[in-house]
Design a protein around this motif. Sequence first.
Motif, PDB file in Angstrom:
ATOM      1  N   LYS A 195     -10.101 -13.030  -3.202  1.00 17.50           N
ATOM      2  CA  LYS A 195     -10.962 -13.275  -4.357  1.00 17.50           C
ATOM      3  C   LYS A 195     -10.435 -13.095  -5.761  1.00 17.50           C
ATOM      4  N   LEU A 196      -9.287 -12.273  -5.929  1.00  8.32           N
ATOM      5  CA  LEU A 196      -8.884 -12.262  -7.256  1.00  8.32           C
ATOM      6  C   LEU A 196      -7.806 -13.287  -7.349  1.00  8.32           C
ATOM      7  N   TYR A 211       1.935  -8.963  -9.429  1.00  5.83           N
ATOM      8  CA  TYR A 211       2.072  -7.809  -8.888  1.00  5.83           C
ATOM      9  C   TYR A 211       2.903  -7.966  -7.649  1.00  5.83           C
ATOM     10  N   ASP A 235       0.782  -1.151  -0.064  1.00  8.56           N
ATOM     11  CA  ASP A 235       0.166  -0.001  -0.006  1.00  8.56           C
ATOM     12  C   ASP A 235       0.832   1.135  -0.083  1.00  8.56           C
ATOM     13  N   ASP A 294      -1.260  -4.662 -13.055  1.00  9.10           N
ATOM     14  CA  ASP A 294      -2.238  -4.146 -12.202  1.00  9.10           C
ATOM     15  C   ASP A 294      -2.954  -5.213 -11.151  1.00  9.10           C
ATOM     16  N   ALA A 295      -2.527  -4.736  -9.913  1.00  6.23           N
ATOM     17  CA  ALA A 295      -2.942  -5.386  -8.849  1.00  6.23           C
ATOM     18  C   ALA A 295      -4.200  -6.061  -8.607  1.00  6.23           C
ATOM     19  N   THR A 296      -5.272  -5.257  -9.316  1.00  3.02           N
ATOM     20  CA  THR A 296      -6.512  -5.913  -9.124  1.00  3.02           C
ATOM     21  C   THR A 296      -6.831  -6.568 -10.197  1.00  3.02           C
ATOM     22  N   ARG A 297      -5.800  -6.992 -11.178  1.00  7.64           N
ATOM     23  CA  ARG A 297      -6.239  -8.096 -11.890  1.00  7.64           C
ATOM     24  C   ARG A 297      -5.389  -9.127 -11.838  1.00  7.64           C
ATOM     25  N   PHE A 314      -5.836  -2.647  -0.524  1.00  8.74           N
ATOM     26  CA  PHE A 314      -6.496  -3.483  -1.574  1.00  8.74           C
ATOM     27  C   PHE A 314      -6.085  -4.973  -1.324  1.00  8.74           C
ATOM     28  N   PRO A 335      -2.587 -10.027  -8.877  1.00  6.73           N
ATOM     29  CA  PRO A 335      -2.124  -9.924  -7.696  1.00  6.73           C
ATOM     30  C   PRO A 335      -0.724 -10.755  -7.652  1.00  6.73           C
ATOM     31  N   HIS A 391      -8.474  -7.699  -0.957  1.00  8.08           N
ATOM     32  CA  HIS A 391      -9.239  -8.148  -2.048  1.00  8.08           C
ATOM     33  C   HIS A 391      -8.638  -9.466  -2.679  1.00  8.08           C
ATOM     34  N   PHE A 392      -7.344  -9.735  -2.351  1.00 12.79           N
ATOM     35  CA  PHE A 392      -6.422 -10.569  -3.283  1.00 12.79           C
ATOM     36  C   PHE A 392      -7.091 -11.992  -3.147  1.00 12.79           C
TER      37      PHE A 392
END
Lengths: 448, 1043
Positions: free
Chosen positions: A321-322, A283, A158, A275-278, A315, A280, A318-319
């Motif tokens: 889930k991702l 990332y 973060d 992109d960490a949200t896509r 964020f 991880p 959320h890992f």
Amino acid sequence: MANRSWHLDRRSFLRGLGVTLTLPYLEAMGDTTPAVADASARKRLCCLYFPNGCGIPNREKDAAAHSQWSWFPLGEGSDYEFTNTLSVLADHRQEMSILGELSHPRSRELLGHIAGDSWLTGGDVSGSNYRNNISIDQVAARKLGENTRYPSLTLSVDGGVGYQSRVSTLSFDDSGKPIPAEHRHRAIFERYFSPAGGNTTRERQAQLQRGRRIVDLVLEDSRRLSRQLGTTDRRKLDEFLASLNRVEQQIQRNEKWLKTPHPHVSADHIDFEVDATRNPDTYIRSMLDIMVLGLQTDMTRVMTYMLGREDGIGFADHFPKLACGIKRGHHSISHSTEWENWSNYDRWLASHCGYFLERLKTVNDEFGPLLDNTLVLFGSACSTTHNARNYPLVLAGGKNLGVNHGSYRIYGNQIPMTNLFVSMLNAIGVTTTRYSDSTGTLPGTLFS
Amino acid sequence: MDVSHLASPPLVAFRLACSSVIVCFVLDSGPVSAAPPSFADQVQPILARFCSSCHGANKQEGDVRIDKLDPDLVGGNDAERWHQALNLINRGDMPPADAPQPDAATLEQLVNAIQHELNRAIQARQTSHRKVLRRLTRSQYTRSLQELLQLTIDFGNALPEDAKSRTGFTNNGSVLQTTSLHLEYYQKIAREALNQAIFIEKPPVTRYRITLGTDLGKKLTKEKTAGRFTGYVSQPVEPSHLVAEVLDQQGHVKEVDPSERQGRYANVLRNLGIGMRGSHKERYQMAPQGMLLDSAVPHQEVAPGSWHGPSPNLKLLIRRDFPARGDFALRVTAARVASRTRPLTNTYRAGKPLVVLHDTPPAKTLSGGLVQPAEATQSHTRAELIEGLLHPKPTDKDANSSAQFTFTVPKEDLYQWDLICRRVRPDGSAKFTVAVSDPSRAVTTNKLHVVDGASNAPSIASLGVMALPAGQRSCTLTWSGPWALESLHLTRLPMEHAIRQKHARQLARYQQEQRDQEKREPVLQVALGNRTDDGMDSEPFDQTRRLPTPLNHFATYQFVGRLENLPVPQVDLNEQSSLANILVLAVWNGDFVKQLQRTGTRIQIRQIEFEAPYFATWPPASHQKIFIDSPQRGRPTVYAEEVITRFMSEAFRRPLHAGEATPYLNFWKAIRSDYDHFEESISEVLVAVLCSPKFLYLAEAAERDKTPIQEELELASRLSYFLWNGPPDERLKQLAQRKALRRGLSEELPRLLADPRSWNFVEAFCDQWLRLDRLQAMRVNVRKHPSFTRFVKADLARETYHFVRHALCENLNLFTLIDSDFVIVNQNLAEFYGLPDVRGTQFRVVPIAPETPRGGLLTQAAFLSGHSDGNQGHPVKRAVWLMERILGQAPPPPPPNVPALPVENPSKRNQSIAEQLATHRANISCRNCHKKLDPYGLVFEDYNGAGLLHRKPGSSPDTQVVLPDGHTVNGVGEMVQHILTEQRHAFRSSLIEHLMIYALGRDLSFVDEPAIEKIARRVAQRDDRMATVIEEIVTSPLFLQQQ
């Protein structure tokens, strides 16, 4: 005595200046160290943290789940059995130890999330006055950073410092203040690795110059004082002069770094735009790659990396889930009894530790695999939900540092975790007898 | 862990504590010559015979081996050990009682021989050991910088902690190290300090204000509304009760553009708000004139409650936009208001009916009752009167019927309402309520179910008990259900009635509370901190302010603090959490009450304002002091020289030598063009001055080429770092330059002691002499000792400081420190100790009766709790403290690998430490030492880990001990008397010796013993007063460094 040697140092030092090198990035890196000869192996320390503890189903009440999904392995000593969780580290079994029942005594009564603030410090964050102290990496950096371009690197998913009780960094300075973590891959690479890196060079140069001039002036003034003192007092003042000499030497080393170009490194294998949200996985691994690159080029020997923040903040929550298709956030999992999900996520986290160890094992400097001279600590500051005892801890690497791996070692709750820090510091060449609330070194044969 | 040996390293025992053999120090004035037979020949046969079996090649009890001591005391390294041995022999401690004893002649031969050699050594070493170059300690460094720069920053906070000498002092020159880390910090601190002291231009000032009052902000537009801050343990004050404003430097409201998205004041009003501690909501209340706060209840040191602050507290919350450096001001507009009295219970549920039913006549009340027959109703609703019965009208099933009555209460008292009624239909239940309008109160029955009641048979419904004042009252009876009302009875409670007794108790409590509130005085206390996840990390600052008695008299109270010294949040602009980046300014009613049931006093907070950085003057004093007013101002080079030399001279605490400033001035000339501003270039030179050893060390020139003025100036510094823990002031330096200091010392002392700066000395000396640092480090189990709050802990240390400073400044007898007929406490501590009638936060002298188990250092909880294990007392720690610190006798060190007291062993948990020690003494290897040690600690066993009495003093056999000298003593009281009669000289010398160690910044050795002994005798001969002690110390050759 100090005065004379001080000048000799400077002159001999200046002779060494002047050659600017453009070097290939691998094993030759050692030669770009402009400081005094550093013939012995470079000792290093890396600490990786994950938040919210780990899944440990109750051994009695839920024996079946325990045997499969507990973070800690079954059995003890060298013939322990991995559960689902840490079996992802099976390849590294001989280069790592699993440590049980360690924790920071002053944080034990706290909510596990707050204990996170003290993971690398053992500081007292339990009372109405938050009194954190320096973290182990910064203690190590004082020594291990003497001959590197940067004393240490503080990283997190973060970035920043977060806020007291829910920090987003693992590193704390001498006065216990959090050191902001960096988290943007490309920015880190450009600052620390690209040849044009360090845009602040001019400012830094001026700063070092100011420091040096002041040292010169103080030295001149001290000499005058020294002449007025009696013999005993003069001997006492020599201690001051010797310290002044060390400050001077450090300034000189730092100045020299400014004139030493960054090594050319190949970063083709690192994905900076991930992109960490896509993704991880990539990332985190990209950051681990940057870390390996940093060690390999001896840019620094001390690093911390926080893989997420406590309490579902940030964020990284959320890992699950991702990355694992679990329909909850990490913090939410840590409050559930979904042992399988929790174990699978813990396993995913451990797999990054495994990746890091693998990289350190395959990349060499002139002393062999990086891992053999590097201590890697991987873990968290609570075990099951919010329980700030029995931290999940893996200590890996350091074959050449006198560390004896291959076992699951249980220490019992009388040993403060800072005893581990004392032993670790001594292993990496930072001679220490005490650290925070330590009561000694770690008992047993982990450190020889 | 080995709990039995946590004491500090032993003090060198160089004094004759017990005078079984009187030794006089007669120093030979003639040439020194050793007469045959040699010293070794004289003593070694005796030692071999009486000592070597325990302290020889085979055995080394107490880690002592006597056969290997160097017999050359003058040149060798063992003189100090010989000296210790002599003391033990003199005290009769050695050889131990159960070992063979030498006869008197042998003993005398041994003692005389050692003493003779020691005297030779003392004389030979008079000069060599004396002086030691001392670095400034953290606190001395801080004070020196603070005075030099006129800033209140706690500069030394970042420096590594100073090591303690073996006597526990941190100002010991030989122990104080200067590492490269120190030097890096010195430069960094100096740079930051000068940045805070010198200003090129006035920095922007942040000034926010929030006014509180019911609905005050209701009509504001959305953009102008204050923020709402939620989160665990914080109760937001609704923005509709707040008006938040940004002020300019003059204090006028500044219009900010609420739609601004970027920059300093973007969303600023929404980032301001007020939060309350979430619990005990009855203790605060929003009112039109502001927030009402009862006396706060201090929070305990148990996480997470320790992060909530006292209850209640009001917090000004500022998100993101605030400075992290500089002085700041917090202004609170508040008034004392009428206290909240917890209402007296005025209604009770009825017990048995106080009326009796008869068939004819229908019912009868007990004597004194009033009867209201149904016919007497004044008016009624949904009811009709049929044959003397008030029937409900069967209109709406759920609608209530009601009837009004008027009656006269003959006397203020408790009355019970009973009701006679008759069932009119067989099904259904009923509920009755009677409400009296003046005073307004009501009692209600539960639903009435009468199963067997035949229709029309009379029943009694007892409604309840009410306290009613005399006079005419009207009441309304309301009921539902198929019942008809026959009569309403009001009966005075009989004298013996249980409710009457319960009421009397309540009444007494109520009256007591009101009397109590009249005597109390509310105070404002403030703290600054930052919002954490589970509360706040905060620290009080500035002094409390008393709120005077005229009620509702609003005034504005200003508090000033320094941001760098307090836990200001480290702003992280990327941080998204709503709990991050919040600065907390908390205010509470510091007239603490210890129980939640107590309301204490009440204050009302109308307005709260924050200003930072705050400049009392512009340019600030720090800047003006460096850039002095001078006719040379227009000539940079000349002015620079003037500024730099003046600063250097003050920093080095003396006038400069010729040419001393030259390198600094050359430095300035070399760098001045690097800077845009003159001030910046000067600042850079001053950084170097502050890194010079001449500032960082108390350097004293060698004897050979010292001028008398130099000597006087060195004395000025020695004196001020002793009695102020900081630099000398102008007057001291001027006296020195006039060579008038040394001869005027006795006259100058009262001024030095009376100066507020002597607090710095008292605090530092008490911390180290009495080991108050152990109180600081002690974690008292507050689950077991709930009254031990953080405020008590902080005040306990203050108690000791106040006590010692009082003795010093009032020039009391030094034995007052051991036994005083007063204590110095404030309300907080008085309540903790259980002393009555002390009000307010300020410390004052409170006389105590002789039987009160307090008075003197030995009964102060700062010592007792600091030397405990957090739960119960720790006799070994307390014994070592008493012996070392008070009596000046070093107990022998624990042998290596000594078995630990099994306190951590669960099976032994039920034993008291006293019992465990008894077990410990049974162990042969421990017996010898503990037999001498334990009695000194066991006398304190009536006091627990919080320092409070846990049983009647002297009621347990544990505290009855036999001291090594054979005296029997029971408890602290008798120990105090023992010291006052048998150990007077021991305490006097111990006090002098510890003061001398502190004053000289070095440990003492046997060489200094005659000097100390001389001072002690002079003090005793004069008057044994505290100021005399100080005077004798500073006028002694030891302090003046005369031969």
